[in-house]
Design a protein around this motif. Sequence first.
Motif, PDB file in Angstrom:
ATOM      1  N   ARG A  42       0.828  -1.218   0.000  1.00 39.42           N
ATOM      2  CA  ARG A  42       0.000   0.000   0.000  1.00 39.42           C
ATOM      3  C   ARG A  42       0.855   1.258   0.000  1.00 39.42           C
ATOM      4  O   ARG A  42       0.473   2.278  -0.565  1.00 39.42           O
ATOM      5  N   ALA A  43       2.022   1.188   0.642  1.00 42.38           N
ATOM      6  CA  ALA A  43       2.923   2.343   0.721  1.00 42.38           C
ATOM      7  C   ALA A  43       3.722   2.550  -0.563  1.00 42.38           C
ATOM      8  O   ALA A  43       4.442   3.529  -0.694  1.00 42.38           O
ATOM      9  N   GLY A  44       3.620   1.598  -1.485  1.00 42.20           N
ATOM     10  CA  GLY A  44       4.324   1.741  -2.755  1.00 42.20           C
ATOM     11  C   GLY A  44       5.759   1.253  -2.741  1.00 42.20           C
ATOM     12  O   GLY A  44       6.514   1.538  -3.665  1.00 42.20           O
ATOM     13  N   VAL A  45       6.148   0.544  -1.700  1.00 35.77           N
ATOM     14  CA  VAL A  45       7.500  -0.012  -1.631  1.00 35.77           C
ATOM     15  C   VAL A  45       7.538  -1.243  -2.531  1.00 35.77           C
ATOM     16  O   VAL A  45       6.887  -2.244  -2.253  1.00 35.77           O
ATOM     17  N   GLN A  46       8.278  -1.151  -3.610  1.00 41.20           N
ATOM     18  CA  GLN A  46       8.301  -2.225  -4.600  1.00 41.20           C
ATOM     19  C   GLN A  46       9.277  -3.341  -4.264  1.00 41.20           C
ATOM     20  O   GLN A  46       9.036  -4.494  -4.563  1.00 41.20           O
ATOM     21  N   ASP A  47      10.395  -2.994  -3.668  1.00 35.72           N
ATOM     22  CA  ASP A  47      11.445  -3.971  -3.390  1.00 35.72           C
ATOM     23  C   ASP A  47      11.914  -3.807  -1.952  1.00 35.72           C
ATOM     24  O   ASP A  47      12.883  -3.100  -1.676  1.00 35.72           O
ATOM     25  N   ALA A  48      11.202  -4.449  -1.036  1.00 39.48           N
ATOM     26  CA  ALA A  48      11.477  -4.264   0.394  1.00 39.48           C
ATOM     27  C   ALA A  48      12.883  -4.712   0.782  1.00 39.48           C
ATOM     28  O   ALA A  48      13.479  -4.153   1.698  1.00 39.48           O
ATOM     29  N   VAL A  49      13.419  -5.686   0.089  1.00 42.53           N
ATOM     30  CA  VAL A  49      14.748  -6.197   0.422  1.00 42.53           C
ATOM     31  C   VAL A  49      15.825  -5.137   0.168  1.00 42.53           C
ATOM     32  O   VAL A  49      16.771  -5.016   0.938  1.00 42.53           O
TER      33      VAL A  49
END
Length: 60
Positions: A37-44
């Motif tokens: 939802r926050a738009g973080v595409q690549d959390a790693v």
Amino acid sequence: MTNKEVISALKEVKTYCAAALLDPLDYALHVFEHLERAGVQDAVHADFSLLAPGSRGEER
């Protein structure tokens, strides 16, 4: 791998998960849904340093 793929896989695993592991699994699902939802595409590889105390002139 996308957040949506991880969320889908975790939901499938939840079906077969031992009852004692449901709370940690729900927590992980919640985290990935929030990131999506926050738009973080690549959390790693995301740079979360801006979220650390003191990163916006705040005192630690």
